[in-house]
Design a protein around this motif. Structure first.
Motif, PDB file in Angstrom:
ATOM      1  N   LYS A 200      80.033   8.927  46.372  1.00  0.00           N
ATOM      2  CA  LYS A 200      80.623   8.245  47.425  1.00  0.00           C
ATOM      3  C   LYS A 200      80.149   9.135  48.989  1.00  0.00           C
ATOM      4  O   LYS A 200      78.865   9.784  49.130  1.00  0.00           O
ATOM      5  N   GLY A 201      79.814   7.346  49.788  1.00  0.00           N
ATOM      6  CA  GLY A 201      80.190   8.017  51.075  1.00  0.00           C
ATOM      7  C   GLY A 201      78.667   7.906  51.603  1.00  0.00           C
ATOM      8  O   GLY A 201      77.388   7.433  51.350  1.00  0.00           O
ATOM      9  N   ARG A 202      78.113   9.049  52.793  1.00  0.00           N
ATOM     10  CA  ARG A 202      76.916   8.919  53.139  1.00  0.00           C
ATOM     11  C   ARG A 202      75.961  10.000  52.099  1.00  0.00           C
ATOM     12  O   ARG A 202      76.489  11.278  52.213  1.00  0.00           O
ATOM     13  N   GLU A 227      70.368   7.056  53.458  1.00  0.00           N
ATOM     14  CA  GLU A 227      69.201   7.974  54.206  1.00  0.00           C
ATOM     15  C   GLU A 227      67.759   8.536  53.605  1.00  0.00           C
ATOM     16  O   GLU A 227      68.059   8.957  52.485  1.00  0.00           O
ATOM     17  N   CYS A 228      67.157   8.428  53.530  1.00  0.00           N
ATOM     18  CA  CYS A 228      65.971   8.679  52.828  1.00  0.00           C
ATOM     19  C   CYS A 228      64.609   9.413  54.016  1.00  0.00           C
ATOM     20  O   CYS A 228      64.117   8.353  54.809  1.00  0.00           O
ATOM     21  N   PHE A 265      76.314  14.931  55.225  1.00  0.00           N
ATOM     22  CA  PHE A 265      76.573  14.157  54.583  1.00  0.00           C
ATOM     23  C   PHE A 265      77.388  14.018  53.585  1.00  0.00           C
ATOM     24  O   PHE A 265      77.989  15.478  53.009  1.00  0.00           O
ATOM     25  N   ASP A 266      77.710  13.339  53.129  1.00  0.00           N
ATOM     26  CA  ASP A 266      78.511  13.898  51.786  1.00  0.00           C
ATOM     27  C   ASP A 266      77.720  14.553  50.258  1.00  0.00           C
ATOM     28  O   ASP A 266      78.489  14.788  49.332  1.00  0.00           O
ATOM     29  N   TYR A 295      74.459  20.261  56.851  1.00  0.00           N
ATOM     30  CA  TYR A 295      74.348  19.165  56.938  1.00  0.00           C
ATOM     31  C   TYR A 295      75.726  18.610  55.588  1.00  0.00           C
ATOM     32  O   TYR A 295      75.831  17.551  55.550  1.00  0.00           O
ATOM     33  N   LEU A 296      76.830  19.515  55.147  1.00  0.00           N
ATOM     34  CA  LEU A 296      77.377  18.963  54.389  1.00  0.00           C
ATOM     35  C   LEU A 296      78.505  18.504  54.838  1.00  0.00           C
ATOM     36  O   LEU A 296      79.636  19.725  55.671  1.00  0.00           O
TER      37      LEU A 296
END
Ligand SMILES: C[S@@+](CC[C@H](N)C(=O)[O-])C[C@H]1O[C@@H](n2cnc3c(N)ncnc32)[C@H](O)[C@@H]1O
Length: 339
Positions: A200-202, A227-228, A265-266, A295-296
């Motif tokens: 889910k999410g980002r 995002e890549c 990020f998720d 970053y999580l």
């Protein structure tokens, strides 16, 4: 990181008289400050790179005329120096992208490590140049010289795109020369995709290559904010094409590791890089494993595939306090750690 001259550049240093007769467009496997060497001997070169790490480093050196992207800008150039890239298909691509910027009669040089495929120079230049001469050979490196005799047709990136189908996901994957797993889905990436159930999410696709992981996850979970990132401009372009061709939306941008990534990020998902270049060894994955936790979001997870023999579980445990193995086969393991 790029400080010491490579044997190829040391050999080129003996040929600066010839090379610096005109400002050269330089591209290919750039691993040192060859542009600085050329600039000291004659007119400053124009550098075109598909490697974001090299781009950032050269910018730091103060070299103004450097471009990062999948193809060079349309400005004319007086000559070309191609440093032989690892994949022959990438050399063909770079010649097709750069030679239309030259005029007939302009010099074309190809240099490289003898073990890195430079001996293919005469064949690579055959469609464009009449005669190809070997100008020098030393330190297990060679330099070839030719003159452009046939003006190439304008470069069209779309002509270089290869496609393959991911049947299970009903996706068309677009790839470009030199991009990881050009003709088929990597078996490690397949194991990774089959091990991921809920998301889910980002979501960050770290080292996206042709965009296979991001596109598959987005197809299965259409609500994701994808995002890549990748260091390679051809991989980024391939990812953009893959998403567009499958009517999927995500942000695709250049980043060396997590350096250009903002916010949390998720999920961070990756089939990360693990091999060395001809000269540079990548510590990218080790850095990812130690810094991903920052970053999580709370409850967010890092999920990755790696060769089973790599000592990643210990590194993951060190920063996350635990590491789950979601799946394994003879060759690969899938690791997950949550914040
Ligand atoms: C093993 S491939 C995986 C590609 C794709 N995700 C797949 O599964 O097919 C690793 C990717 O990481 C990229 N890469 C290498 N070094 C990197 C770095 N420092 N930062 C970001 N990406 C990097 C490579 O260009 C390559 O596309």
């Amino acid at each position: 990181m790029f400080e010491a001259l490579t044997p190829v550049s040391e050999m080129l240093a003996r040929n600066l008289d010839t090379l610096s007769r005109q400002p050269l467009l330089v591209c290919g496997l750039l691993e040192d400050n060859l542009p600085g060497l050329l600039a000291e001997a004659g007119p400053a070169p124009r550098v075109f790179t598909t490697d974001f790490r090299y781009f950032q480093w050269q910018q730091g050196q103060g070299l103004a005329d450097i471009e990062f992207g999948a193809s060079p800008g349309a400005r004319p150039a007086a000559g070309l120096l191609l440093l032989m890239p690892k994949a022959k298909a990438e050399a063909e691509y770079l010649l097709a992208a750069c030679l239309p910027l030259l005029a007939v009669g302009a010099p074309v040089f190809i240099a490289g490590d003898n073990k890195g495929g430079v001996k293919a120079a005469p064949k690579l230049l055959a469609p464009y140049c009449g005669q190809v001469n070997k100008l020098d050979s030393a330190r297990r490196a060679s330099l070839y010289q030719a003159e452009l005799t046939t003006l190439p047709s304008p470069f069209i990136l779309a002509d270089w795109v290869n496609r393959y189908a991911m049947e299970e996901e009903q996706l068309q994957i677009c790839t470009l020369p030199g991009v990881f797993s050009a003709g088929h889905l990597d078996s490690g990436s397949r194991l990774l995709l089959n091990s991921i159930t809920t998301l889910k999410g980002r979501v960050l696709d770290f080292g996206c290559g042709a965009g296979v992981i991001g596109a598959s996850l987005l197809k299965r979970h259409p609500g994701l904010e994808l995002e890549c990132i990748d260091i390679n401009a051809l991989a980024l372009e391939a990812s953009r094409l893959t998403l567009a061709e499958n009517r999927l939306e995500g942000r695709v941008y250049a980043s060396d590791g997590l350096s250009q990534v903002n916010g949390k990020f998720d999920h961070i998902i990756s089939n990360p890089p693990f091999h060395a270049g001809l000269k540079t060894f990548y510590h990218t994955t080790e850095t990812l494993l130690s810094s991903a936790v920052d970053y999580l979001k709370p409850g967010g997870s890092l999920i990755l595939v790696a060769n089973a023999f790599l000592p990643y579980p210990e590194l993951i445990e060190k920063s996350f306090g635990h590491c789950d193995t979601l799946a394994a086969n003879g060759k690969f393991k899938i690791y997950r750690a949550s914040r």
